[in-house]
Design a protein around this motif. Structure first.
Motif, PDB file in Angstrom:
ATOM      1  N   PRO A   2       0.832  -1.216   0.000  1.00  8.58           N
ATOM      2  CA  PRO A   2       0.000   0.000   0.000  1.00  8.58           C
ATOM      3  C   PRO A   2       0.866   1.266   0.000  1.00  8.58           C
ATOM      4  O   PRO A   2       1.979   1.280   0.514  1.00  8.58           O
ATOM      5  CB  PRO A   2      -0.810  -0.110   1.285  1.00  8.58           C
ATOM      6  CG  PRO A   2      -0.220  -1.204   2.080  1.00  8.58           C
ATOM      7  CD  PRO A   2       0.705  -1.985   1.195  1.00  8.58           C
ATOM      8  N   TRP A   3       0.309   2.295  -0.599  1.00  9.06           N
ATOM      9  CA  TRP A   3       0.992   3.582  -0.637  1.00  9.06           C
ATOM     10  C   TRP A   3       0.637   4.400   0.603  1.00  9.06           C
ATOM     11  O   TRP A   3      -0.399   4.195   1.233  1.00  9.06           O
ATOM     12  CB  TRP A   3       0.598   4.351  -1.894  1.00  9.06           C
ATOM     13  CG  TRP A   3       1.104   3.695  -3.134  1.00  9.06           C
ATOM     14  CD1 TRP A   3       2.413   3.525  -3.489  1.00  9.06           C
ATOM     15  CD2 TRP A   3       0.333   3.127  -4.184  1.00  9.06           C
ATOM     16  NE1 TRP A   3       2.494   2.885  -4.702  1.00  9.06           N
ATOM     17  CE2 TRP A   3       1.225   2.621  -5.149  1.00  9.06           C
ATOM     18  CE3 TRP A   3      -1.021   2.978  -4.411  1.00  9.06           C
ATOM     19  CZ2 TRP A   3       0.811   2.005  -6.326  1.00  9.06           C
ATOM     20  CZ3 TRP A   3      -1.445   2.361  -5.580  1.00  9.06           C
ATOM     21  CH2 TRP A   3      -0.535   1.883  -6.514  1.00  9.06           C
ATOM     22  N   THR A   4       1.499   5.354   0.919  1.00  9.25           N
ATOM     23  CA  THR A   4       1.273   6.243   2.054  1.00  9.25           C
ATOM     24  C   THR A   4       1.480   7.674   1.591  1.00  9.25           C
ATOM     25  O   THR A   4       1.907   7.917   0.459  1.00  9.25           O
ATOM     26  CB  THR A   4       2.262   5.949   3.202  1.00  9.25           C
ATOM     27  OG1 THR A   4       3.604   6.275   2.753  1.00  9.25           O
ATOM     28  CG2 THR A   4       2.225   4.499   3.637  1.00  9.25           C
ATOM     29  N   LEU A  30      -8.532   0.165  -4.187  1.00  5.22           N
ATOM     30  CA  LEU A  30      -8.599  -0.567  -5.450  1.00  5.22           C
ATOM     31  C   LEU A  30      -7.608  -1.734  -5.464  1.00  5.22           C
ATOM     32  O   LEU A  30      -7.927  -2.819  -5.964  1.00  5.22           O
ATOM     33  CB  LEU A  30      -8.342   0.374  -6.627  1.00  5.22           C
ATOM     34  CG  LEU A  30      -9.434   1.408  -6.884  1.00  5.22           C
ATOM     35  CD1 LEU A  30      -8.981   2.421  -7.929  1.00  5.22           C
ATOM     36  CD2 LEU A  30     -10.725   0.742  -7.323  1.00  5.22           C
ATOM     37  N   LEU A  31      -6.423  -1.520  -4.912  1.00  8.18           N
ATOM     38  CA  LEU A  31      -5.455  -2.612  -4.822  1.00  8.18           C
ATOM     39  C   LEU A  31      -6.009  -3.748  -3.972  1.00  8.18           C
ATOM     40  O   LEU A  31      -5.849  -4.929  -4.320  1.00  8.18           O
ATOM     41  CB  LEU A  31      -4.129  -2.119  -4.226  1.00  8.18           C
ATOM     42  CG  LEU A  31      -3.273  -1.205  -5.092  1.00  8.18           C
ATOM     43  CD1 LEU A  31      -2.044  -0.745  -4.317  1.00  8.18           C
ATOM     44  CD2 LEU A  31      -2.876  -1.896  -6.378  1.00  8.18           C
ATOM     45  N   ARG A  39      -3.613   0.519 -13.285  1.00  2.00           N
ATOM     46  CA  ARG A  39      -5.049   0.811 -13.423  1.00  2.00           C
ATOM     47  C   ARG A  39      -5.569   1.490 -12.165  1.00  2.00           C
ATOM     48  O   ARG A  39      -6.344   2.450 -12.244  1.00  2.00           O
ATOM     49  CB  ARG A  39      -5.798  -0.504 -13.684  1.00  2.00           C
ATOM     50  CG  ARG A  39      -7.238  -0.336 -13.971  1.00  2.00           C
ATOM     51  CD  ARG A  39      -7.476  -0.145 -15.466  1.00  2.00           C
ATOM     52  NE  ARG A  39      -8.922  -0.136 -15.716  1.00  2.00           N
ATOM     53  CZ  ARG A  39      -9.563   0.934 -16.156  1.00  2.00           C
ATOM     54  NH1 ARG A  39      -8.918   2.025 -16.444  1.00  2.00           N
ATOM     55  NH2 ARG A  39     -10.865   0.896 -16.337  1.00  2.00           N
ATOM     56  N   ALA A  40      -5.133   1.013 -11.000  1.00  2.92           N
ATOM     57  CA  ALA A  40      -5.561   1.605  -9.729  1.00  2.92           C
ATOM     58  C   ALA A  40      -5.119   3.065  -9.637  1.00  2.92           C
ATOM     59  O   ALA A  40      -5.885   3.923  -9.201  1.00  2.92           O
ATOM     60  CB  ALA A  40      -4.993   0.805  -8.552  1.00  2.92           C
ATOM     61  N   ILE A  41      -3.914   3.360 -10.075  1.00  6.56           N
ATOM     62  CA  ILE A  41      -3.397   4.730 -10.036  1.00  6.56           C
ATOM     63  C   ILE A  41      -4.226   5.638 -10.943  1.00  6.56           C
ATOM     64  O   ILE A  41      -4.625   6.734 -10.539  1.00  6.56           O
ATOM     65  CB  ILE A  41      -1.908   4.767 -10.441  1.00  6.56           C
ATOM     66  CG1 ILE A  41      -1.057   4.067  -9.381  1.00  6.56           C
ATOM     67  CG2 ILE A  41      -1.435   6.208 -10.656  1.00  6.56           C
ATOM     68  CD1 ILE A  41       0.366   3.773  -9.836  1.00  6.56           C
ATOM     69  N   ALA A  42      -4.487   5.183 -12.153  1.00 10.47           N
ATOM     70  CA  ALA A  42      -5.251   5.998 -13.106  1.00 10.47           C
ATOM     71  C   ALA A  42      -6.665   6.269 -12.602  1.00 10.47           C
ATOM     72  O   ALA A  42      -7.136   7.414 -12.634  1.00 10.47           O
ATOM     73  CB  ALA A  42      -5.293   5.302 -14.468  1.00 10.47           C
TER      74      ALA A  42
END
Length: 60
Positions: A2-4, A30-31, A39-42
């Motif tokens: 996961p991103w922070t 989304l992840l 795709r999740a980033i977009a």
């Protein structure tokens, strides 16, 4: 992974802080649902920008 708010995709670096935080939140969700990272980033970036327009910050 996961991103922070301190570790996020490079494509989110130019987003307003408020929008970036929302995009990170959406992208992580989304992840969790099984979306591929790109795709999740977009999707997250587009949805966060839409959210920002629909929820303007207060000038208080």
């Amino acid at each position: 992974m996961p991103w922070t708010n301190g570790d996020y995709p490079p494509s989110m670096k130019n987003l307003d802080t408020r929008v970036r935080h929302k995009a990170i939140e959406i992208a992580n969700a989304l992840l969790d649902e099984g979306y591929e990272e790109g795709r999740a980033i977009a999707i997250a970036t587009a949805k966060a920008e839409e959210w920002d327009k629909d929820h303007p910050k207060s000038d208080k």
